[in-house]
Design a protein around this motif. Structure first.
Motif, short mmCIF file in Angstrom:
data_model
loop_
_atom_site.label_atom_id
_atom_site.label_comp_id
_atom_site.label_asym_id
_atom_site.label_seq_id
_atom_site.Cartn_x
_atom_site.Cartn_y
_atom_site.Cartn_z
N GLN A 73 -9.31 -8.56 27.98
CA GLN A 73 -9.55 -9.88 28.59
C GLN A 73 -8.64 -10.08 29.79
OE1 GLN A 73 -9.55 -13.17 25.87
NE2 GLN A 73 -9.41 -14.67 27.51
N LEU A 74 -7.42 -9.66 29.67
CA LEU A 74 -6.47 -9.77 30.77
C LEU A 74 -6.94 -8.98 31.99
CD1 LEU A 74 -3.70 -10.96 31.52
CD2 LEU A 74 -2.68 -8.90 30.58
N LEU A 75 -7.41 -7.77 31.75
CA LEU A 75 -7.92 -6.95 32.85
C LEU A 75 -9.09 -7.61 33.58
CD1 LEU A 75 -7.82 -3.36 31.29
CD2 LEU A 75 -6.65 -4.10 33.37
N ARG A 76 -9.93 -8.30 32.81
CA ARG A 76 -11.10 -8.94 33.40
C ARG A 76 -10.77 -10.26 34.10
NH1 ARG A 76 -13.22 -7.69 28.35
NH2 ARG A 76 -13.13 -9.88 27.78
N SER A 77 -9.75 -10.94 33.64
CA SER A 77 -9.53 -12.31 34.11
C SER A 77 -8.34 -12.49 35.06
CB SER A 77 -9.34 -13.23 32.90
OG SER A 77 -8.16 -12.89 32.20
N GLN A 78 -7.45 -11.54 35.13
CA GLN A 78 -6.25 -11.70 35.96
C GLN A 78 -6.18 -10.58 37.00
OE1 GLN A 78 -3.55 -13.97 35.45
NE2 GLN A 78 -4.70 -15.01 33.88
N ARG A 79 -5.63 -10.91 38.13
CA ARG A 79 -5.40 -9.85 39.12
C ARG A 79 -4.05 -9.20 38.86
NH1 ARG A 79 -2.41 -10.27 43.91
NH2 ARG A 79 -1.36 -12.25 44.16
N VAL A 80 -3.96 -7.96 39.21
CA VAL A 80 -2.70 -7.21 39.07
C VAL A 80 -1.84 -7.54 40.29
CG1 VAL A 80 -1.67 -4.92 38.96
CG2 VAL A 80 -3.82 -5.38 37.77
N HIS A 81 -0.63 -8.01 40.03
CA HIS A 81 0.30 -8.33 41.12
C HIS A 81 1.11 -7.12 41.56
CE1 HIS A 81 -0.12 -12.73 41.27
NE2 HIS A 81 -0.35 -12.65 39.98
N TYR A 82 1.34 -6.20 40.62
CA TYR A 82 2.19 -5.05 40.95
C TYR A 82 2.00 -3.98 39.89
CZ TYR A 82 6.44 -2.43 42.12
OH TYR A 82 7.33 -1.46 42.48
N VAL A 83 2.09 -2.73 40.31
CA VAL A 83 2.10 -1.59 39.39
C VAL A 83 3.42 -0.86 39.65
CG1 VAL A 83 0.97 0.55 38.68
CG2 VAL A 83 -0.42 -1.40 39.46
N ASN A 84 4.23 -0.72 38.61
CA ASN A 84 5.55 -0.13 38.81
C ASN A 84 5.49 1.40 38.82
OD1 ASN A 84 5.43 0.64 36.11
ND2 ASN A 84 7.25 -0.47 35.49
N ARG A 85 6.64 2.01 38.93
CA ARG A 85 6.73 3.47 39.02
C ARG A 85 6.20 4.17 37.78
NH1 ARG A 85 9.61 5.29 43.23
NH2 ARG A 85 10.84 3.79 44.37
N GLN A 86 6.22 3.49 36.65
CA GLN A 86 5.72 4.08 35.41
C GLN A 86 4.24 3.73 35.20
OE1 GLN A 86 8.72 2.22 35.36
NE2 GLN A 86 9.87 4.12 35.56
N ARG A 87 3.62 3.15 36.21
CA ARG A 87 2.22 2.77 36.22
C ARG A 87 1.88 1.62 35.25
NH1 ARG A 87 1.86 6.80 39.25
NH2 ARG A 87 0.89 8.77 39.32
N PHE A 88 2.87 0.79 34.97
CA PHE A 88 2.66 -0.39 34.15
C PHE A 88 2.19 -1.51 35.05
CE2 PHE A 88 3.81 -4.24 31.91
CZ PHE A 88 3.44 -3.94 30.60
N ARG A 89 1.11 -2.18 34.65
CA ARG A 89 0.55 -3.27 35.46
C ARG A 89 1.22 -4.59 35.12
NH1 ARG A 89 -4.49 -0.19 34.40
NH2 ARG A 89 -4.42 -1.10 32.34
N PHE A 90 1.56 -5.34 36.16
CA PHE A 90 2.17 -6.66 36.01
C PHE A 90 1.19 -7.71 36.51
CE2 PHE A 90 5.66 -3.78 35.84
CZ PHE A 90 6.52 -4.35 34.92
N TYR A 91 0.85 -8.64 35.61
CA TYR A 91 -0.11 -9.68 35.91
C TYR A 91 0.54 -11.00 36.28
CZ TYR A 91 -3.42 -6.44 33.83
OH TYR A 91 -4.18 -5.33 33.56
N THR A 92 1.79 -11.19 35.90
CA THR A 92 2.48 -12.43 36.24
C THR A 92 3.25 -12.21 37.54
OG1 THR A 92 4.51 -11.90 35.03
CG2 THR A 92 2.76 -13.02 33.80
N ALA A 93 3.31 -13.25 38.34
CA ALA A 93 4.05 -13.16 39.60
C ALA A 93 5.54 -12.92 39.33
CB ALA A 93 3.85 -14.42 40.43
N ALA A 94 6.06 -13.60 38.32
CA ALA A 94 7.49 -13.44 37.99
C ALA A 94 7.78 -12.02 37.51
CB ALA A 94 7.90 -14.46 36.92
N GLY A 95 6.93 -11.51 36.62
CA GLY A 95 7.12 -10.14 36.14
C GLY A 95 7.01 -9.13 37.26
#
Length: 118
Positions: A73-95
């Motif tokens: 659901q998160l993938l469908r409803s939120q945009r990815v703000h950042y993907v870190n070096r370990q390829r972890f997706r961050f959906y929150t602006a703060a994160g």
């Protein structure tokens, strides 16, 4: 040399603290969605986590399925703000901001050749 090691250790601690804060923001987001999708199961998981003796029995397979649904659901409803070096997706602006800062310190660790502490 001791001051270099100490500087590297400080950078590593800063990076780890930023990365931890960034992950907590994302975990909280997924948890919120999970609570909406599977409220009873989420409450059971929270109670089990709070209970050090883990006397509660949880259907971990159901919890895993619920978590996957929350992530979908998160993938469908939120945009990815950042993907870190370990390829972890961050959906929150703060994160995302914290993760960017952590990655910047990670680059600084590499630039300073602080690999002995990693």
């Amino acid at each position: 040399m001791a001051t270099e090691v100490e500087a590297c250790r400080n950078l590593l601690e800063q990076r780890n603290a930023l990365a931890e804060q960034a992950m907590k923001a994302e975990i909280a987001l997924v948890r919120t969605i999970r609570e909406r999708i599977c409220p009873v199961l989420s409450q059971q998981a929270d109670r089990a986590n709070a209970n050090d003796r883990n006397e509660l029995t949880i259907d971990y397979q159901a919890l895993l399925v619920c978590r996957h649904k929350a992530e979908e659901q998160l993938l469908r409803s939120q945009r990815v703000h950042y993907v870190n070096r370990q390829r972890f997706r961050f959906y929150t602006a703060a994160g995302a901001e914290l993760a960017r800062q952590a990655d910047g310190l990670d680059q600084e660790l590499r630039d300073r050749r602080c690999s002995q502490l990693r």
